[in-house]
Enzyme design. Structure first.
Site, mmCIF file in Angstrom:
data_model
loop_
_atom_site.group_PDB
_atom_site.id
_atom_site.type_symbol
_atom_site.label_atom_id
_atom_site.label_comp_id
_atom_site.label_asym_id
_atom_site.label_seq_id
_atom_site.Cartn_x
_atom_site.Cartn_y
_atom_site.Cartn_z
ATOM 1 N N HIS A 8 0.823 -1.217 0.000
ATOM 2 C CA HIS A 8 0.000 0.000 0.000
ATOM 3 C C HIS A 8 0.855 1.264 0.000
ATOM 4 C CE1 HIS A 8 1.025 0.971 4.163
ATOM 5 N NE2 HIS A 8 0.914 -0.333 4.411
ATOM 6 N N GLU A 84 -2.286 -6.840 7.415
ATOM 7 C CA GLU A 84 -0.934 -6.822 7.953
ATOM 8 C C GLU A 84 -0.860 -7.741 9.172
ATOM 9 O OE1 GLU A 84 2.085 -6.904 7.803
ATOM 10 O OE2 GLU A 84 2.733 -4.815 7.577
#
Length: 192
Positions: A8, A84
């Protein structure tokens, strides 16, 4: 089958050096610009992606939206398996704080840090599902640094372990029953 792996764009916590983990921090203006830069790069290359899928955390999903929109690709439902690593009590801390409180081996002593094996298992689970559901589709996957590092280590043990930069782009090809790296941690789209 090809899988593209994208980290990202930048967030304020990235800029401050704080570990985010599963804390849901949005992209900052630089992160939005980074996502647009990769989308622009991909729009000028040969089209190889059939769909985009991402983690359900804001920073990854927003990155995926920008890319999917520019490339006019379907954006699949976000997948929490692509989140994550959960960093437990470490989330929101800077490196100096971690070293002061837990020492250099903070990953092994701090409470609640998700083990490598669990992170890898989540990634492999998603990958196997895509291979069954979309065997003829090439997927661009937008996720997170620690998660992607673990997935790459599991799939391509011969790769040098590198820090994955924000908006880094890697490509893996599945052939002969294994994954082969075609591109690794590339950020040329971020060069001025």
């Amino acid at each position: 089958m090809l899988i593209g792996l994208v980290r990202h764009g930048k967030t304020d916590w990235n800029a401050e050096g704080k570990i985010q983990g599963q804390t849901d921090i949005p992209l900052n203006n630089e992160g939005i610009a980074q996502a647009k830069a990769l989308a622009e790069r991909l729009s000028g290359e040969k089209r190889i992606w059939d769909a985009v899928v991402s983690s359900d955390l804001l920073r990854a999903y927003a990155t995926a939206q920008i890319i999917a929109e520019k490339l006019e690709l379907p954006l699949l439902d976000s997948d929490p398996r692509l989140r994550e690593r959960y960093f437990g009590e470490i989330e929101g801390t800077k490196e100096q704080e971690r070293h002061a409180r837990w020492g250099k081996e903070w990953r092994n002593v701090a409470e609640g840090v998700e083990p490598d094996a669990d992170v890898r298992a989540r990634g492999i689970s998603a990958l196997k599902q895509w291979q069954l559901e979309y065997p003829d589709r090439n997927l661009l996957v937008v996720s997170h640094g620690s998660f992607l590092a673990q997935l790459l280590a599991e799939l391509c043990s011969e790769l040098e372990d590198q820090h994955l930069s924000n908006l880094s782009y890697s490509i893996l090809e599945h052939r002969d029953q294994r994954w082969h790296p075609q591109l690794y941690n590339c950020t040329i789209h971020l060069n001025p």
